[in-house]
Design an enzyme around this catalytic site. Sequence first.
Site, PDB file in Angstrom:
ATOM      1  N   ASP A 142      -6.235   2.942  10.491  1.00 48.70           N
ATOM      2  CA  ASP A 142      -6.104   2.488   9.126  1.00 48.70           C
ATOM      3  C   ASP A 142      -7.403   2.897   8.463  1.00 48.70           C
ATOM      4  OD1 ASP A 142      -4.642   1.044   7.164  1.00 48.70           O
ATOM      5  OD2 ASP A 142      -3.955  -0.263   8.785  1.00 48.70           O
ATOM      6  N   ARG A 159       0.818  -1.192   0.000  1.00 48.48           N
ATOM      7  CA  ARG A 159       0.000   0.000   0.000  1.00 48.48           C
ATOM      8  C   ARG A 159       0.862   1.257   0.000  1.00 48.48           C
ATOM      9  NH1 ARG A 159      -4.525  -0.526   4.230  1.00 48.48           N
ATOM     10  NH2 ARG A 159      -2.689  -0.128   5.487  1.00 48.48           N
ATOM     11  N   TYR A 160       2.144   1.069   0.325  1.00 50.41           N
ATOM     12  CA  TYR A 160       3.087   2.184   0.323  1.00 50.41           C
ATOM     13  C   TYR A 160       4.216   1.798  -0.615  1.00 50.41           C
ATOM     14  CZ  TYR A 160       0.642   2.809   4.754  1.00 50.41           C
ATOM     15  OH  TYR A 160      -0.307   2.936   5.714  1.00 50.41           O
ATOM     16  N   ARG A 194      -8.063  -8.834  10.878  1.00 53.05           N
ATOM     17  CA  ARG A 194      -7.712  -9.700   9.743  1.00 53.05           C
ATOM     18  C   ARG A 194      -8.482 -11.009   9.857  1.00 53.05           C
ATOM     19  NH1 ARG A 194      -2.369  -8.228   9.129  1.00 53.05           N
ATOM     20  NH2 ARG A 194      -2.461  -6.446   7.751  1.00 53.05           N
ATOM     21  N   ARG A 219       7.323  -0.119   1.503  1.00 52.75           N
ATOM     22  CA  ARG A 219       7.210  -1.287   2.380  1.00 52.75           C
ATOM     23  C   ARG A 219       6.044  -2.178   1.973  1.00 52.75           C
ATOM     24  NH1 ARG A 219       5.685   3.510   4.458  1.00 52.75           N
ATOM     25  NH2 ARG A 219       4.179   3.696   6.161  1.00 52.75           N
ATOM     26  N   CYS A 224      -9.751  -9.125  16.270  1.00 50.96           N
ATOM     27  CA  CYS A 224      -8.849  -9.189  15.111  1.00 50.96           C
ATOM     28  C   CYS A 224      -9.509  -8.576  13.878  1.00 50.96           C
ATOM     29  CB  CYS A 224      -8.475 -10.635  14.822  1.00 50.96           C
ATOM     30  SG  CYS A 224      -7.384 -10.791  13.390  1.00 50.96           S
ATOM     31  N   CYS A 283      -2.736 -18.338  14.710  1.00 52.56           N
ATOM     32  CA  CYS A 283      -2.302 -17.566  15.872  1.00 52.56           C
ATOM     33  C   CYS A 283      -2.459 -18.452  17.100  1.00 52.56           C
ATOM     34  CB  CYS A 283      -3.175 -16.322  16.058  1.00 52.56           C
ATOM     35  SG  CYS A 283      -3.084 -15.200  14.651  1.00 52.56           S
ATOM     36  N   LYS A 309      -2.627   4.014   6.829  1.00 46.61           N
ATOM     37  CA  LYS A 309      -2.558   4.392   8.238  1.00 46.61           C
ATOM     38  C   LYS A 309      -2.212   5.863   8.340  1.00 46.61           C
ATOM     39  CE  LYS A 309      -0.934   0.140  10.204  1.00 46.61           C
ATOM     40  NZ  LYS A 309      -0.580  -0.410   8.882  1.00 46.61           N
ATOM     41  N   ASP A 337     -10.435  -0.989  13.578  1.00 46.41           N
ATOM     42  CA  ASP A 337     -10.830  -1.014  12.170  1.00 46.41           C
ATOM     43  C   ASP A 337     -12.276  -1.460  12.054  1.00 46.41           C
ATOM     44  OD1 ASP A 337      -8.409  -0.210  11.045  1.00 46.41           O
ATOM     45  OD2 ASP A 337      -7.572  -2.220  11.342  1.00 46.41           O
ATOM     46  N   CYS A 344      -7.683 -13.407  18.671  1.00 44.70           N
ATOM     47  CA  CYS A 344      -8.195 -12.229  19.357  1.00 44.70           C
ATOM     48  C   CYS A 344      -9.589 -11.932  18.821  1.00 44.70           C
ATOM     49  CB  CYS A 344      -7.294 -11.031  19.092  1.00 44.70           C
ATOM     50  SG  CYS A 344      -5.558 -11.381  19.385  1.00 44.70           S
TER      51      CYS A 344
HETATM   52  C1  LIG Z   1       0.417  -1.212   8.629  1.00 46.76           C
HETATM   53  C2  LIG Z   1       0.899  -1.472   7.311  1.00 46.76           C
HETATM   54  C3  LIG Z   1       2.205  -1.121   6.959  1.00 46.76           C
HETATM   55  C4  LIG Z   1       3.163  -0.449   7.932  1.00 46.76           C
HETATM   56  O1  LIG Z   1       2.785   0.850   8.241  1.00 46.76           O
HETATM   57  P1  LIG Z   1       3.665   1.701   9.252  1.00 46.76           P
HETATM   58  O2  LIG Z   1       2.954   3.006   9.355  1.00 46.76           O
HETATM   59  O3  LIG Z   1       5.030   1.813   8.659  1.00 46.76           O
HETATM   60  O4  LIG Z   1       3.694   0.962  10.545  1.00 46.76           O
HETATM   61  C5  LIG Z   1       2.620  -1.409   5.686  1.00 46.76           C
HETATM   62  N1  LIG Z   1       1.811  -2.006   4.783  1.00 46.76           N
HETATM   63  C6  LIG Z   1       0.543  -2.325   5.092  1.00 46.76           C
HETATM   64  C7  LIG Z   1      -0.303  -2.962   4.047  1.00 46.76           C
HETATM   65  C8  LIG Z   1       0.050  -2.084   6.365  1.00 46.76           C
HETATM   66  O5  LIG Z   1      -1.205  -2.440   6.677  1.00 46.76           O
HETATM   67  S1  SF4 Z   2      -4.953  -9.619  16.178  1.00 50.26           S
HETATM   68 FE1  SF4 Z   2      -5.494 -11.242  14.700  1.00 50.26          FE
HETATM   69  S2  SF4 Z   2      -3.595 -11.675  13.590  1.00 50.26           S
HETATM   70 FE2  SF4 Z   2      -3.026 -10.567  15.468  1.00 50.26          FE
HETATM   71  S3  SF4 Z   2      -2.583 -12.164  16.986  1.00 50.26           S
HETATM   72 FE3  SF4 Z   2      -4.724 -11.585  17.247  1.00 50.26          FE
HETATM   73  S4  SF4 Z   2      -5.866 -13.053  15.963  1.00 50.26           S
HETATM   74 FE4  SF4 Z   2      -3.731 -13.124  15.312  1.00 50.26          FE
END
Ligand SMILES: *Cc1c(COP(=O)(O)O)cnc(C)c1O
Ligand code: SF4
Length: 355
Positions: free
Chosen positions: A317, A99-100, A121, A103, A119, A112, A324, A280, A116
């Site tokens: 996010d 997304r950036y 995701r 990175r 979560c 996991c 973010k 989120d 959580c």
């Molecule tokens: C959170 C995230 C990052 C890292 O973001 P930072 O602001 O550097 O912590 C990079 N890529 C994705 C897709 C993310 O969700």
């Molecule tokens: S937040 Fe989601 S991905 Fe992170 S440790 Fe918990 S269950 Fe796993």
Amino acid sequence: MEKEQWKADLAKSLRSVQDAERLFPLTPEERAFFREERAGRSLPFQVTEYYASLASDNPKDPVRRQCIPTSAEYVTRPGESGDPLAEQRYTVSSRLVRRYHDRVLFKVNDSCAVYCRHCFRRDFTGGTAGAVTKKELEDICRYIRNAPDVREVLLSGGDPLLLDDERIHDILETLRRSRPDIMFRLATRTPVTLPSRITAGLAGMLSRYFPLWIVTQFNHPVELTSFSINAVSLLRRAGIPCLNQTVLLRGVNDDAKVLSDLFRGLLNTGVKPYYLFQGDLARGTGRFRTSLETGWHLMEELGSQLSGPAMPVYAVDLPGGGGKISLGREHLIRETDGGFVFRGFDGNSYTYPKE
Ligand SMILES: *Cc1c(COP(=O)(O)O)cnc(C)c1O
Ligand code: SF4
């Protein structure tokens, strides 16, 4: 022997309604979650014995709230989605989200130690994706070789540290070989949920891949036990810098005293509080979300109590893939009846709802 202890600990995890009932009597809402599960709808449930041992029989207990599900998770509120951050749109290779420009996020593994309940995701974790395959890793290496702008790989999941030491070693080695200049950031909740996973052997192996940062997720001061502090200390003594991301969770840590104790405790452990995340809009997580006003108010209170390094950045996010952003007022464009409109990293406007 040391290496196998965490596997034995993980194998003893709670995985069923019967396991949970042995802990303490469940509330009707908690029990209803498992009925839904039997009705064919299913979200992953697993809690390590260790993490469960931190929970009390009070339904409002902060650890219990994070790990014991309720039927509210099957309720999708308006604005919530299965892909709240539009990661699908930014997926450039299997498991790789960019997304950036500098990175990429690599979803190494889908499991996991504890699932959580907050979560975001959740459509990926505990699903069917499993761990990265050899072929997928090759594709990822090819991608980052051809993308010199990418300087950092975020190893995430799920939890990458639920893989064996050998497998983690192989993944790091393969990535570094294809891009010797790449930096790593590895996100794991195991120091909090399965501290025995962090061994001197693992820490030593990870330290060979410097620069590699570990990012943990402590959400409440009761999670700072002698076990979790020892796990973090093993990493730090091996020379691995550690950051922490806390998720702001209603009924868990939406309290200035709780957060200041947590951030001070982390700093004392050698872990820098990095982000405090606004929840989120992942479906089924509404019971954990606080309003932005609550978050701003908490940050104001914390700012007057904590030293600079103990202060995380309050961030969100943005829904729909805006990236973010820090929730300092500088990204805020305007307030409407529906919500707060922010400028995303791409210059576009994204709305975070009020409720
Ligand atoms: C959170 C995230 C990052 C890292 O973001 P930072 O602001 O550097 O912590 C990079 N890529 C994705 C897709 C993310 O969700
Ligand atoms: S937040 Fe989601 S991905 Fe992170 S440790 Fe918990 S269950 Fe796993």
